[in-house]
Design a protein around this motif. Sequence first.
Motif, mmCIF file in Angstrom:
data_model
loop_
_atom_site.group_PDB
_atom_site.id
_atom_site.type_symbol
_atom_site.label_atom_id
_atom_site.label_comp_id
_atom_site.label_asym_id
_atom_site.label_seq_id
_atom_site.Cartn_x
_atom_site.Cartn_y
_atom_site.Cartn_z
ATOM 1 N N ILE A 415 -44.457 -32.360 90.099
ATOM 2 C CA ILE A 415 -45.373 -32.789 89.135
ATOM 3 C C ILE A 415 -45.523 -31.490 88.106
ATOM 4 O O ILE A 415 -45.453 -31.787 86.869
ATOM 5 N N ASP A 416 -45.486 -30.270 88.733
ATOM 6 C CA ASP A 416 -45.295 -28.863 87.756
ATOM 7 C C ASP A 416 -44.360 -28.797 87.104
ATOM 8 O O ASP A 416 -44.483 -28.278 85.963
ATOM 9 N N SER A 417 -43.161 -29.112 87.677
ATOM 10 C CA SER A 417 -41.770 -28.787 86.806
ATOM 11 C C SER A 417 -40.774 -29.899 87.121
ATOM 12 O O SER A 417 -39.825 -29.757 87.881
ATOM 13 N N PRO A 418 -40.955 -31.157 86.357
ATOM 14 C CA PRO A 418 -40.381 -32.271 86.718
ATOM 15 C C PRO A 418 -38.964 -32.038 86.190
ATOM 16 O O PRO A 418 -38.775 -31.644 84.850
ATOM 17 N N THR A 419 -37.553 -32.248 86.944
ATOM 18 C CA THR A 419 -36.231 -31.996 86.594
ATOM 19 C C THR A 419 -35.688 -33.120 87.172
ATOM 20 O O THR A 419 -36.194 -33.764 88.139
ATOM 21 N N MET A 420 -34.493 -33.635 86.750
ATOM 22 C CA MET A 420 -33.673 -34.575 87.006
ATOM 23 C C MET A 420 -32.741 -34.083 88.255
ATOM 24 O O MET A 420 -32.457 -35.088 88.951
ATOM 25 N N VAL A 421 -32.918 -32.918 88.803
ATOM 26 C CA VAL A 421 -32.365 -32.644 90.246
ATOM 27 C C VAL A 421 -33.133 -33.331 91.196
ATOM 28 O O VAL A 421 -32.292 -33.667 92.070
#
Length: 471
Positions: A415-421
């Motif tokens: 939630i804090d740092s959403p990435t595709m990874v």
Amino acid sequence: MDKRQVKATVLHKEVGLLSAISFIVGTIIGSGIFISPKAVLLYSGGVGPCLLIWAACGICAIMGALCYAELGTMIPKSGGEYSYLKEAFGSPVAYLYAWTMMMVLKPSSFAIIALSFAEYASAPFYGDCSPPIVVTKCLSVAVTVFIVTINCMSVKVASNVQKIFTAAKLLIIVIIVVAGIVLLAQGKTETLSNAFDSKPTSIGAIGLAFYNGLWAFDGWTQLNFITEELKNPFRNLPLAIIIGIPLVSICYVMVNISYFTALTTNEILWSPAVAVTFGNKVLYPMSWIVPLFVVFSTFGSANGSCFTAGRLSYVCGREGHMVEILSFINLRRFTPSPAIMLDGFLSILYMIPADINSLINYFSFAQWFFYGLTFLALIIMRFTRKELKRPVKVPIIIAVLMVLVSCYLVLAPIIDSPTMVYLYCTLFILGGLLLYYPFVHLKVKWSRRLMRPITMHLQLLLEVVPPEKCE
């Protein structure tokens, strides 16, 4: 002759209480406590919150381990979470756990520990320069092969190695803690005096701080992977947990306090290895003992990781979720050598990329997702499997709290740092179903015909046999 055959085709109970404690303490204390403190400090935002997070990580590890003590004595099978998830949720969930752990988390964790060993072992030969990558990687491959060989040779040899290196790492912990106590007695409290004078940090950052702290505690579940090889598991499993985890927790908090007595927050944040910086500042001219004992510590941690990872592959092969050869036992050594060799081979493959730490960071959410499922399994089986004997029974509120902690640790960083990874990692995990459905659920016949000659040749080469099914 019959006795010899039975002895050759089962894993024996050769791990006593002292060895069990050594596997817990020795696997947990690796390179984490000597490197992770700066990351916990960075994400927590201050000295006070940093120490609280270390203490909270210890409490989480203790509560989680108590839940695992109930599971391990209720379902006395090796394989850790795999056995419990299979019992509670069925084969597909257990398979996805095994797929993720065997293919990514276990071997990549082993690889990181081996690389840490290589970096510390080669550093003295290059002075102020960083060792060449080719040197560290060749050395890490060599130590991986050596550890795999030890674990394939004998359970007793591997256990004795674990005892020796656990004693060595506890010695360096004691040295650091005593040095910190001396500094405190001398009034070195500048860094600790305003411990909570820091800016508040985000929920996601706190989650990352917990990730790094709990990475240093990683290994509190390891004993459940070797339950079938424990002497008197109903006594020694919970007892080893009750002794081992609190011991590590106290050591970690005291070590961090020692760091803060000698170093400023900036010195810790800029240090490539906090323990080495501490040793250079406090223990000179004997500062060389710190990197030496870190080498011992990482070696012991790698040995424990290899020992337990092989048992997961062994159990998966035995249950028909992986190729049959993984469940075979060496005819003379009585060890699951094919399973151990697979873990070592995958670990070496993970050493080839430039950076595998990011792989662990991104898959940590998967680790805690399966932890959460395991705690949930404990709660569910309280109602669905009431007939099972529970020599150890923890208050159900502890399991509920650990489910909530797991949910937080899974969701907060995303939630804090959403990435595709994170999506790619999830797709990889679910991708295991593409193998599960045809090869495990449908049991495609051609796959067995293909594997039969390969299994036969490996069996002859490695001198392994199927495990005896003893009641």
